[in-house]
Design a protein around this motif. Structure first.
Motif, short mmCIF file in Angstrom:
data_model
loop_
_atom_site.label_atom_id
_atom_site.label_comp_id
_atom_site.label_asym_id
_atom_site.label_seq_id
_atom_site.Cartn_x
_atom_site.Cartn_y
_atom_site.Cartn_z
N TYR A 27 12.08 23.38 -8.61
CA TYR A 27 13.26 22.77 -9.21
C TYR A 27 14.46 23.73 -9.20
N ALA A 31 18.06 21.92 -13.39
CA ALA A 31 17.27 20.68 -13.44
C ALA A 31 16.92 20.34 -14.89
N GLU A 35 11.83 17.61 -15.48
CA GLU A 35 11.53 17.93 -14.08
C GLU A 35 10.86 19.29 -13.97
N TRP A 39 7.03 19.92 -12.62
CA TRP A 39 6.76 20.85 -11.51
C TRP A 39 5.77 21.93 -11.96
#
Length: 135
Positions: A27, A31, A35, A39
């Motif tokens: 990311y 971000a 998110e 991740w």
């Protein structure tokens, strides 16, 4: 081959997605937190799946795959490596089954047991014989 352990270990832990979904690029720094969390979870799950995969391999395969980052890459490579061997083994098994004949004046019981083994074995090689053909 892989389905039963995969279901029990990965399915219960909800990590089986790492065998089908590639880890995306890391990311961006700006971000959203959701998110970043997604991740991080995917990245951790990849490690949690890769380690047992490597641990169950013999040392030669471990060395070959220790720097492979993705379980997907490992599985794809292993399938390619062993697919031809499995195909040859299935061919030899079917050939033995077709050519198996009761020798003249030989007892029937050992022959029947041998034939039953030939009929049961294809299922282990992912090449089952239908019920219609096995009788």
């Amino acid at each position: 081959m892989v389905s039963e352990p995969r279901e029990s270990f990965l399915g219960e832990e909800k990590r089986d997605y790492v065998l089908e979904k590639v880890l995306p690029e890391k990311y961006r720094s700006n971000a959203p937190q959701s998110e970043k969390n997604a991740w991080d979870k995917h990245s951790n799950d990849v490690v949690d799946v890769t380690c047992p995969m490597l641990a169950t391999m013999n040392s030669d395969l471990q060395k070959q795959y220790e720097n492979v980052a993705s379980p997907i890459e490992m599985i794809t490579s292993l399938k390619a490596m062993f697919q031809e061997q499995a195909r040859t083994e299935r061919y030899q098994m079917v050939k033995s089954l077709v050519e198996c004949k009761l020798p003249k004046d030989a007892p029937v019981s050992p022959h029947v047991i041998k034939m039953m083994g030939y009929i049961d074995n294809p299922g282990k090689l992912d090449c089952p014989i239908s019920q219609e053909l096995s009788y």
